[in-house]
Design an enzyme around this catalytic site. Structure first.
Site, PDB file in Angstrom:
ATOM      1  N   SER A 182      -8.163  -0.481   2.599  1.00 18.66           N
ATOM      2  CA  SER A 182      -7.143  -1.141   3.440  1.00 18.66           C
ATOM      3  C   SER A 182      -7.612  -1.039   4.882  1.00 18.66           C
ATOM      4  O   SER A 182      -8.440  -0.174   5.210  1.00 18.66           O
ATOM      5  CB  SER A 182      -5.827  -0.383   3.264  1.00 18.66           C
ATOM      6  OG  SER A 182      -4.899  -0.758   4.244  1.00 18.66           O
ATOM      7  N   TYR A 196      -1.089   8.422   3.797  1.00 22.22           N
ATOM      8  CA  TYR A 196      -1.688   7.238   3.164  1.00 22.22           C
ATOM      9  C   TYR A 196      -2.967   6.840   3.911  1.00 22.22           C
ATOM     10  O   TYR A 196      -4.007   6.596   3.287  1.00 22.22           O
ATOM     11  CB  TYR A 196      -0.677   6.086   3.169  1.00 22.22           C
ATOM     12  CG  TYR A 196      -1.238   4.772   2.660  1.00 22.22           C
ATOM     13  CD1 TYR A 196      -1.633   4.643   1.333  1.00 22.22           C
ATOM     14  CD2 TYR A 196      -1.367   3.666   3.497  1.00 22.22           C
ATOM     15  CE1 TYR A 196      -2.144   3.425   0.855  1.00 22.22           C
ATOM     16  CE2 TYR A 196      -1.869   2.467   3.034  1.00 22.22           C
ATOM     17  CZ  TYR A 196      -2.255   2.349   1.713  1.00 22.22           C
ATOM     18  OH  TYR A 196      -2.769   1.158   1.242  1.00 22.22           O
TER      19      TYR A 196
HETATM   20  N1  LIG Z   1       0.378  -4.235  -0.561  1.00 26.59           N
HETATM   21  C1  LIG Z   1      -0.214  -3.892   0.565  1.00 26.59           C
HETATM   22  O1  LIG Z   1       0.320  -4.099   1.676  1.00 26.59           O
HETATM   23  C2  LIG Z   1      -1.599  -3.291   0.536  1.00 26.59           C
HETATM   24  C3  LIG Z   1      -2.404  -3.416   1.666  1.00 26.59           C
HETATM   25  C4  LIG Z   1      -3.684  -2.861   1.645  1.00 26.59           C
HETATM   26  C5  LIG Z   1      -4.135  -2.200   0.518  1.00 26.59           C
HETATM   27  N2  LIG Z   1      -3.318  -2.094  -0.564  1.00 26.59           N
HETATM   28  C6  LIG Z   1      -3.823  -1.370  -1.716  1.00 26.59           C
HETATM   29  O2  LIG Z   1      -3.828  -2.222  -2.844  1.00 26.59           O
HETATM   30  C7  LIG Z   1      -3.717  -1.450  -4.041  1.00 26.59           C
HETATM   31  C8  LIG Z   1      -2.690  -2.090  -4.958  1.00 26.59           C
HETATM   32  O3  LIG Z   1      -1.428  -2.061  -4.327  1.00 26.59           O
HETATM   33  P1  LIG Z   1      -0.326  -3.202  -4.525  1.00 26.59           P
HETATM   34  O4  LIG Z   1      -0.006  -3.716  -3.168  1.00 26.59           O
HETATM   35  O5  LIG Z   1      -0.716  -4.142  -5.582  1.00 26.59           O
HETATM   36  O6  LIG Z   1       0.922  -2.296  -4.958  1.00 26.59           O
HETATM   37  P2  LIG Z   1       1.784  -2.290  -6.315  1.00 26.59           P
HETATM   38  O7  LIG Z   1       2.251  -3.666  -6.626  1.00 26.59           O
HETATM   39  O8  LIG Z   1       2.795  -1.221  -6.094  1.00 26.59           O
HETATM   40  O9  LIG Z   1       0.727  -1.849  -7.432  1.00 26.59           O
HETATM   41  C9  LIG Z   1       0.230  -0.555  -7.494  1.00 26.59           C
HETATM   42  C10 LIG Z   1      -0.471  -0.377  -8.820  1.00 26.59           C
HETATM   43  O10 LIG Z   1      -1.063   0.934  -8.854  1.00 26.59           O
HETATM   44  C11 LIG Z   1      -0.791   1.493 -10.127  1.00 26.59           C
HETATM   45  N3  LIG Z   1      -0.783   2.955 -10.100  1.00 26.59           N
HETATM   46  C12 LIG Z   1      -0.075   3.780  -9.293  1.00 26.59           C
HETATM   47  N4  LIG Z   1      -0.292   5.053  -9.629  1.00 26.59           N
HETATM   48  C13 LIG Z   1      -1.173   5.044 -10.682  1.00 26.59           C
HETATM   49  C14 LIG Z   1      -1.774   6.043 -11.477  1.00 26.59           C
HETATM   50  N5  LIG Z   1      -1.532   7.360 -11.291  1.00 26.59           N
HETATM   51  N6  LIG Z   1      -2.636   5.661 -12.456  1.00 26.59           N
HETATM   52  C15 LIG Z   1      -2.893   4.364 -12.684  1.00 26.59           C
HETATM   53  N7  LIG Z   1      -2.336   3.359 -11.964  1.00 26.59           N
HETATM   54  C16 LIG Z   1      -1.484   3.708 -10.983  1.00 26.59           C
HETATM   55  C17 LIG Z   1       0.571   0.934 -10.526  1.00 26.59           C
HETATM   56  O11 LIG Z   1       0.683   0.909 -11.942  1.00 26.59           O
HETATM   57  P3  LIG Z   1       1.563   1.920 -12.823  1.00 26.59           P
HETATM   58  O12 LIG Z   1       2.706   2.392 -11.988  1.00 26.59           O
HETATM   59  O13 LIG Z   1       1.957   1.081 -14.001  1.00 26.59           O
HETATM   60  O14 LIG Z   1       0.602   2.989 -13.199  1.00 26.59           O
HETATM   61  C18 LIG Z   1       0.481  -0.491 -10.004  1.00 26.59           C
HETATM   62  O15 LIG Z   1      -0.070  -1.344 -10.965  1.00 26.59           O
HETATM   63  C19 LIG Z   1      -3.383  -0.026  -3.588  1.00 26.59           C
HETATM   64  O16 LIG Z   1      -4.549   0.773  -3.655  1.00 26.59           O
HETATM   65  C20 LIG Z   1      -2.947  -0.200  -2.150  1.00 26.59           C
HETATM   66  O17 LIG Z   1      -3.178   0.945  -1.376  1.00 26.59           O
HETATM   67  C21 LIG Z   1      -2.073  -2.641  -0.603  1.00 26.59           C
END
Ligand SMILES: NC(=O)c1ccc[n+]([C@@H]2O[C@H](COP(=O)([O-])OP(=O)(O)OC[C@H]3O[C@@H](n4cnc5c(N)ncnc54)[C@H](OP(=O)(O)O)[C@@H]3O)[C@@H](O)[C@H]2O)c1
Length: 287
Positions: A137, A150
């Site tokens: 990120s 984070y």
């Molecule tokens: N959205 C943003 O603004 C943003 C910006 C920059 C980077 N990111 C990064 O993008 C990535 C995905 O985030 P997202 O925005 O798509 O959020 P999200 O919709 O909340 O998805 C997060 C995913 O991570 C999985 N997860 C969480 N804990 C886990 C564990 N212990 N083992 C396996 N899977 C796990 C969840 O699946 P389960 O709960 O089913 O396990 C879910 O599928 C993250 O690394 C986040 O830091 C997000």
């Protein structure tokens, strides 16, 4: 990908929502053999119907990580691609978060990605090829109030990726980092839930916590979440990192990400922090 060749096996973590789901769908359309993983298998039924192999993987659990990779290897041979996407944001003031919660943040965002890399790399090295794409990120390049833990995890992930790229290139493995700014997913909902339960109860931060909660809810309730990037744009960058002959070390995704990294790189540190102080909630003298 050449349709005459055997599809390349790619394991994606965190596919039950958001970016991971978009990545899995995009890679399926591009012809990869996608192994979509997360803890909530029931939320990946659409991916299974679209042709993905779906497995329950908790990235904090070495057995579940290793079992998943061995199963993919039994069918395809060495895993060709890994997308480390699973993650969440531990929101809250640094002083007011317990060490155990910070440990869990690192267990998922950093050690989870490392566990996955450890599991696939022996196969990739023996095949003399492979790709690892880590979803970091812009949060891995600077730090904002209320997000210190984070940010620390994403700094660590970006840093590990940079070294892994140098160390595994001689074995034919390419490592890239994808760096979005805010993306429209369930991410903020999870951050709000975690914020509500992450406190050590220090009175000095009570008002700040309430202000952070209000700030995240404002972002969340913007019409069509105006200004946020889409998971599909991030998925496109992941596909580029997997398919490019020479992948870039880092893929910065979206205008907002370019803008904040530009400001961070150009402004003197003190000026950048002045902008942050003006734009984000901070604790007041009375908390
Ligand atoms: N959205 C943003 O603004 C943003 C910006 C920059 C980077 N990111 C990064 O993008 C990535 C995905 O985030 P997202 O925005 O798509 O959020 P999200 O919709 O909340 O998805 C997060 C995913 O991570 C999985 N997860 C969480 N804990 C886990 C564990 N212990 N083992 C396996 N899977 C796990 C969840 O699946 P389960 O709960 O089913 O396990 C879910 O599928 C993250 O690394 C986040 O830091 C997000």
């Amino acid at each position: 990908m050449d349709s005459a060749t055997k599809p390349r096996a790619v394991v994606v973590t965190g596919c039950s929502s958001g970016i991971g789901r978009a990545v899995a769908l995009r890679l399926l359309r591009a012809g990869y053999a996608v192994h979509a993983t997360a803890r909530r298998v029931g939320d990946m039924e659409d991916l299974a119907r679209a042709g993905a192999k779906v497995a329950r993987v908790d990235v904090t659990d070495a057995t579940s990580v290793n079992d998943c990779v061995r199963e993919v290897e039994a069918v395809h041979g060495p895993v060709w691609g890994l997308v480390n996407n699973a993650g969440y944001a531990l929101a809250g003031p640094v002083e007011d978060i317990g060490v155990e919660q910070v440990r869990h943040q690192f267990e998922v965002n950093v050690f989870g990605a490392l566990r996955m890399a450890h599991a696939v790399l022996p196969g990739m090295r023996s095949a003399g090829e492979g790709r690892i794409v880590n979803i970091s990120s812009v949060a891995g390049r600077f730090s904002l109030p209320g997000g210190g833990c984070y940010h620390a995890s994403k700094h660590a992930l970006t840093c590990l990726s940079d070294t892994l790229r140098l160390e595994t290139r001689p074995f034919g493995v390419r490592v890239s980092t994808v760096e979005p700014a805010a993306v429209n997913t369930a991410f903020i909902d999870t951050a709000l839930r975690v914020l509500a339960s992450s406190g050590r109860g220090l009175p000095a931060y009570r008002t700040f916590r309430a202000d952070l909660d209000r700030y995240y809810r404002q972002v969340q309730s913007r019409p069509r979440r105006h200004g946020l990037g889409t998971p599909q744009t991030v998925a496109a960058a992941v596909e580029r990192a997997l398919s490019a002959r020479t992948p870039r070390p880092r893929y910065v995704v979206g205008a907002a990400a370019h803008l904040c990294l530009g400001l961070h790189d150009v402004l003197p540190r003190a000026w950048f922090e002045t902008v942050v102080r003006l734009a984000f909630p901070l604790p007041g003298p009375g908390g």
